[in-house]
Design a protein around this motif. Structure first.
Motif, short mmCIF file in Angstrom:
data_model
loop_
_atom_site.label_atom_id
_atom_site.label_comp_id
_atom_site.label_asym_id
_atom_site.label_seq_id
_atom_site.Cartn_x
_atom_site.Cartn_y
_atom_site.Cartn_z
N THR A 198 51.78 52.60 55.73
CA THR A 198 52.60 51.19 54.98
C THR A 198 51.87 50.88 53.62
N GLN A 199 52.78 50.90 52.61
CA GLN A 199 52.14 50.33 51.13
C GLN A 199 51.81 48.90 51.38
N PHE A 200 50.44 48.61 50.78
CA PHE A 200 49.94 47.46 50.88
C PHE A 200 50.38 46.92 49.27
N PRO A 201 50.79 45.70 48.89
CA PRO A 201 51.01 45.30 47.61
C PRO A 201 50.05 45.85 46.51
N PRO A 202 50.36 46.70 45.60
CA PRO A 202 49.53 47.11 44.65
C PRO A 202 48.88 45.75 43.68
N HIS A 203 47.54 45.93 43.43
CA HIS A 203 47.22 44.80 42.69
C HIS A 203 46.07 45.13 41.85
N LYS A 204 45.86 43.92 40.65
CA LYS A 204 44.77 44.43 40.05
C LYS A 204 43.46 43.80 40.89
N ILE A 205 42.32 44.51 40.90
CA ILE A 205 41.30 44.05 41.44
C ILE A 205 40.17 43.20 40.71
N ILE A 206 39.86 43.93 39.66
CA ILE A 206 38.93 43.52 38.73
C ILE A 206 38.94 44.46 37.46
N GLY A 207 38.79 43.87 36.18
CA GLY A 207 38.67 44.79 35.13
C GLY A 207 39.79 45.70 35.01
N ALA A 250 44.93 37.59 49.91
CA ALA A 250 45.63 36.48 49.92
C ALA A 250 44.86 35.37 49.04
N LYS A 251 43.62 35.40 48.86
CA LYS A 251 43.04 34.36 47.95
C LYS A 251 43.40 34.48 46.72
N LEU A 252 43.54 35.88 46.33
CA LEU A 252 44.04 36.19 44.96
C LEU A 252 45.35 35.77 44.65
N GLU A 253 45.98 35.53 45.55
CA GLU A 253 47.64 35.26 45.09
C GLU A 253 47.62 33.66 45.02
N LYS A 254 46.38 32.79 45.54
CA LYS A 254 46.27 31.43 45.27
C LYS A 254 45.65 30.95 43.98
N GLY A 255 45.29 32.01 43.38
CA GLY A 255 44.37 31.67 41.99
C GLY A 255 42.91 31.35 42.37
N GLY A 256 42.08 30.85 41.49
CA GLY A 256 40.84 30.34 41.47
C GLY A 256 39.84 31.59 41.11
N PRO A 257 38.71 31.66 41.46
CA PRO A 257 37.71 32.56 41.05
C PRO A 257 38.03 33.88 41.72
N ASN A 258 37.85 35.13 41.01
CA ASN A 258 38.19 36.33 41.71
C ASN A 258 37.50 36.66 43.05
N PRO A 259 38.37 36.58 44.11
CA PRO A 259 37.72 36.60 45.40
C PRO A 259 36.94 38.10 45.69
N PHE A 260 37.11 39.03 44.76
CA PHE A 260 36.64 40.49 44.97
C PHE A 260 35.11 40.35 44.43
N ILE A 261 34.68 39.49 43.64
CA ILE A 261 33.35 39.20 43.45
C ILE A 261 32.48 38.80 44.74
N ASP A 262 31.87 39.53 45.57
CA ASP A 262 31.35 39.14 46.79
C ASP A 262 30.13 39.95 47.12
N PRO A 263 28.92 39.68 46.46
CA PRO A 263 27.74 40.18 46.63
C PRO A 263 27.25 40.29 48.05
N ALA A 264 27.41 38.89 48.69
CA ALA A 264 27.10 38.69 50.17
C ALA A 264 27.82 39.59 50.98
N GLY A 265 29.20 39.83 50.67
CA GLY A 265 29.99 40.67 51.74
C GLY A 265 29.61 42.17 51.66
N TYR A 266 28.95 42.55 50.56
CA TYR A 266 28.39 44.21 50.48
C TYR A 266 27.15 43.91 51.41
#
Ligand SMILES: [Zn+2]
Length: 321
Positions: free
Chosen positions: A63-72, A272-288
């Motif tokens: 199933t398609q997930f909403p396409p979106h810009k991640i970063i850059g 879901a966080k991206l939709e709410k605005g604020g800092p880019n949630p995909f920046i997540d060095p700790a998550g890596y």
């Protein structure tokens, strides 16, 4: 949002992700041997639940997930669980992972919804030679004419992939450290073996808000259920290859972790966080780092269990039973 509110939202998110792996484990453990269990960063996984977390439900895979810009210049054009990334450049686009053949229309739809053309795809890359990431390569090439590039160590497995009898296209064979460049963007192919022999982790740098970020697209460091790490007749050195893979993964600088399966970087929560605005949630060095800790702890636990089983079956301690 006040700090308190943000903290409450954070705790809620963490709480939700805490529940999910355990739930997956309960759902599957009655059906199949769940394998060893690990706890990392407060979360508990079995081999089976971690595998299930990655592959997702059949629905999630198609199933398609909403396409979106991640970063850059990096965009998401995949399904709920199978990642497809588009790197947009002034000289055409790079796509990473065709996934299953039946998903090509889903990818097409997502690419177009973002305002790009699938026919502008110049290069098709892949994470690794498993059907859920690269089965669609032949059809994708037929549709787009893109150049298909693959890591040398994965070529035999890709050659064996023939959906509908189609030959797997490989226009260029890559080696560890090779760079793929298009329209000012450079992707580096890192050999991170184990999951497959040519498992490829892609890195690139992107700019956003005047800053440069290191992006790492995790191939997969997972040990699928049934894979032999000990006495593996096909890949005798598989445990050593995994170890080499982890060493490489740990050496890569990472601000933005992405992966061949969306749960490797908690895509849905971040979207879901991206939709709410604020800092880019995909920046997540700790998550890596956490994802590598989970994968490596599971690899060690499985290796340990298999080594003990191998020693037990061949040793004298079993003679009395
Ligand atoms: Zn795989």
């Amino acid at each position: 949002m006040t700090f308190k509110l943000r903290l409450a939202a954070y705790i809620l998110t963490v709480g939700m992700t805490l529940i999910q792996p355990v739930r997956a484990q309960q759902a599957t453990s009655t059906v199949q041997n769940p394998g060893p269990q690990i706890t990392v960063d407060g979360y508990t996984y079995t081999q089976q639940s971690l595998f299930q977390r990655n592959v997702g439900t059949p629905d999630d895979q198609t199933t398609q997930f909403p396409p979106h810009k991640i970063i850059g210049n990096i965009y998401y054009v995949g399904t709920g669980s199978l990642s497809v990334f588009l790197i947009a450049t002034p000289q055409g686009n790079i796509i990473i992972n065709s996934t299953y053949e039946r998903n090509i229309p889903v990818i097409l739809k997502s690419v177009e919804q973002l305002g790009f053309k699938l026919s502008d795809t110049k290069i098709l890359l892949g994470s690794h030679a498993h059907g859920d990431h690269q089965e669609g390569d032949a059809l994708f090439k037929q549709v787009t004419g893109a150049q298909v590039m693959a890591m040398a160590e994965d070529v035999p497995a890709l050659d064996a992939m023939k959906p509908g009898g189609k030959t797997h296209p490989i226009d260029k064979v890559l080696h560890d450290g090779d760079e793929v460049t298009l329209g000012g963007s450079t992707l580096v192919a890192h050999l991170t073996p184990g999951h497959t022999r040519g498992c490829t982790t892609w890195t690139t740098k992107v700019q956003e808000g005047g800053k440069t970020y290191n992006v790492v697209i995790i191939c997969s460091m997972g040990v699928n259920p049934g894979v032999k790490l000990v006495n593996n007749p096909d890949v005798p050195q598989i445990a050593a290859e995994f170890t080499r893979g982890f060493e490489t993964m740990r050496s890569l600088p990472c601000d933005v972790p992405l992966g061949s399966h969306t749960t490797m970087y908690n895509m849905k929560e971040k979207y879901a966080k991206l939709e709410k605005g604020g800092p880019n949630p995909f920046i997540d060095p700790a998550g890596y780092k956490v994802e590598m800790d989970i994968d490596e702890a599971m690899f060690r636990a499985i290796l340990d269990q298999q080594q003990k089983a191998a020693a037990g079956s061949g040793g004298s301690s079993n003679a009395v039973r």
